[in-house]
Write a protein that holds these residues in place. Structure first.
Motif, mmCIF file in Angstrom:
data_model
loop_
_atom_site.group_PDB
_atom_site.id
_atom_site.type_symbol
_atom_site.label_atom_id
_atom_site.label_comp_id
_atom_site.label_asym_id
_atom_site.label_seq_id
_atom_site.Cartn_x
_atom_site.Cartn_y
_atom_site.Cartn_z
ATOM 1 N N PHE A 45 1.444 -1.018 -0.144
ATOM 2 C CA PHE A 45 0.024 0.161 -0.185
ATOM 3 C C PHE A 45 0.806 1.365 0.177
ATOM 4 N N LYS A 46 2.285 1.010 -0.239
ATOM 5 C CA LYS A 46 2.820 2.142 0.599
ATOM 6 C C LYS A 46 3.723 2.521 -0.190
ATOM 7 N N HIS A 47 3.684 1.803 -1.881
ATOM 8 C CA HIS A 47 3.920 1.404 -3.488
ATOM 9 C C HIS A 47 4.008 2.859 -4.542
ATOM 10 N N THR A 48 2.433 3.791 -3.833
ATOM 11 C CA THR A 48 2.581 5.077 -4.507
ATOM 12 C C THR A 48 3.248 5.931 -3.961
ATOM 13 N N ASP A 49 3.317 6.402 -2.435
ATOM 14 C CA ASP A 49 4.079 7.251 -2.021
ATOM 15 C C ASP A 49 5.676 7.048 -2.359
ATOM 16 N N LEU A 50 6.056 5.425 -1.998
ATOM 17 C CA LEU A 50 7.671 5.563 -2.266
ATOM 18 C C LEU A 50 8.144 6.169 -3.753
ATOM 19 N N SER A 51 7.027 5.509 -4.505
ATOM 20 C CA SER A 51 7.189 5.530 -5.877
ATOM 21 C C SER A 51 7.688 7.076 -6.676
ATOM 22 N N ASN A 52 6.952 8.048 -5.555
ATOM 23 C CA ASN A 52 7.146 9.692 -5.825
ATOM 24 C C ASN A 52 7.770 10.064 -4.665
ATOM 25 N N ILE A 53 8.969 9.536 -3.904
ATOM 26 C CA ILE A 53 10.090 10.205 -3.436
ATOM 27 C C ILE A 53 11.255 9.389 -4.684
ATOM 28 N N ALA A 54 11.103 8.334 -4.700
ATOM 29 C CA ALA A 54 11.596 7.281 -5.415
ATOM 30 C C ALA A 54 12.451 7.968 -6.689
ATOM 31 N N ASN A 55 11.204 8.469 -7.802
ATOM 32 C CA ASN A 55 11.215 9.008 -9.125
ATOM 33 C C ASN A 55 11.969 10.489 -9.146
ATOM 34 N N GLU A 56 12.685 11.236 -7.450
ATOM 35 C CA GLU A 56 12.818 12.448 -7.272
ATOM 36 C C GLU A 56 14.638 11.468 -7.284
ATOM 37 N N TYR A 57 14.849 10.778 -7.004
ATOM 38 C CA TYR A 57 16.371 10.537 -7.212
ATOM 39 C C TYR A 57 16.740 9.138 -8.632
ATOM 40 N N ASN A 58 15.838 8.942 -9.380
ATOM 41 C CA ASN A 58 16.136 7.808 -10.247
ATOM 42 C C ASN A 58 15.825 6.980 -9.819
ATOM 43 N N LYS A 59 15.700 6.613 -8.892
ATOM 44 C CA LYS A 59 15.452 4.731 -8.020
ATOM 45 C C LYS A 59 13.783 3.812 -8.063
ATOM 46 N N LYS A 60 13.722 3.108 -8.477
ATOM 47 C CA LYS A 60 13.131 2.193 -8.826
ATOM 48 C C LYS A 60 12.089 1.523 -7.354
ATOM 49 N N VAL A 61 10.646 1.121 -7.224
ATOM 50 C CA VAL A 61 10.211 0.398 -6.039
ATOM 51 C C VAL A 61 8.715 -0.272 -7.002
ATOM 52 N N GLU A 62 9.390 -1.073 -6.545
ATOM 53 C CA GLU A 62 8.351 -2.623 -7.042
ATOM 54 C C GLU A 62 8.126 -3.127 -6.384
ATOM 55 N N VAL A 63 6.992 -3.862 -6.350
ATOM 56 C CA VAL A 63 6.186 -4.917 -5.267
ATOM 57 C C VAL A 63 6.588 -5.753 -6.147
ATOM 58 N N ILE A 64 6.979 -6.974 -4.594
ATOM 59 C CA ILE A 64 7.528 -8.665 -4.930
ATOM 60 C C ILE A 64 6.281 -9.040 -5.161
ATOM 61 N N ASN A 65 6.339 -10.392 -5.964
ATOM 62 C CA ASN A 65 5.217 -11.599 -6.323
ATOM 63 C C ASN A 65 4.443 -11.843 -5.543
ATOM 64 N N MET A 66 3.291 -11.776 -4.766
ATOM 65 C CA MET A 66 2.952 -12.032 -3.904
ATOM 66 C C MET A 66 3.390 -13.782 -4.068
ATOM 67 N N VAL A 67 2.599 -14.697 -5.126
ATOM 68 C CA VAL A 67 3.202 -16.012 -4.778
ATOM 69 C C VAL A 67 4.543 -16.059 -4.853
#
Length: 104
Positions: free
Chosen positions: A61-83
């Motif tokens: 659920f934190k993906h969007t918030d963290l992605s917004n921050i990471a984008n400023e640093y040109n970094k990626k945020v991904e969610v690990i596949n649940m399976v």
């Protein structure tokens, strides 16, 4: 060049086993990576140190918030596949992270 992957979860405990399996998979494929895990609360202090951040399903659920921050640093945020997370499939999670970083 060594890629740096950080797994983020609620307390940093459940991902430590996955980190171990990812490191083993990387060693078997002779891939140079640094992989660590920590609680998601430490994201801001780690954002400069890693290339990609993988969220455990319990903190997705934190993906969007963290992605917004990471984008400023040109970094990626991904969610690990649940399976893959549930089965602790280090090889698949490593593969997904490297693909997101455009590393073959």
């Amino acid at each position: 060049m060594e890629k740096k992957i950080l797994l983020l979860c609620a307390a940093g405990m459940s991902t430590s086993l996955l980190v171990t399996k990812m490191i083993k998979a990387a060693e078997e494929k002779n891939i140079k990576v640094k992989i660590e895990a920590c609680p998601v609360e430490q994201f801001n202090e780690k954002v400069n140190e890693f290339d990609i951040f993988l969220l455990g399903p319990q903190v997705r659920f934190k993906h969007t918030d963290l992605s917004n921050i990471a984008n400023e640093y040109n970094k990626k945020v991904e969610v690990i596949n649940m399976v893959d997370y549930g089965t602790m499939n280090g090889a698949k999670v490593l593969e997904a992270a490297l693909k997101a970083l455009n590393v073959n």
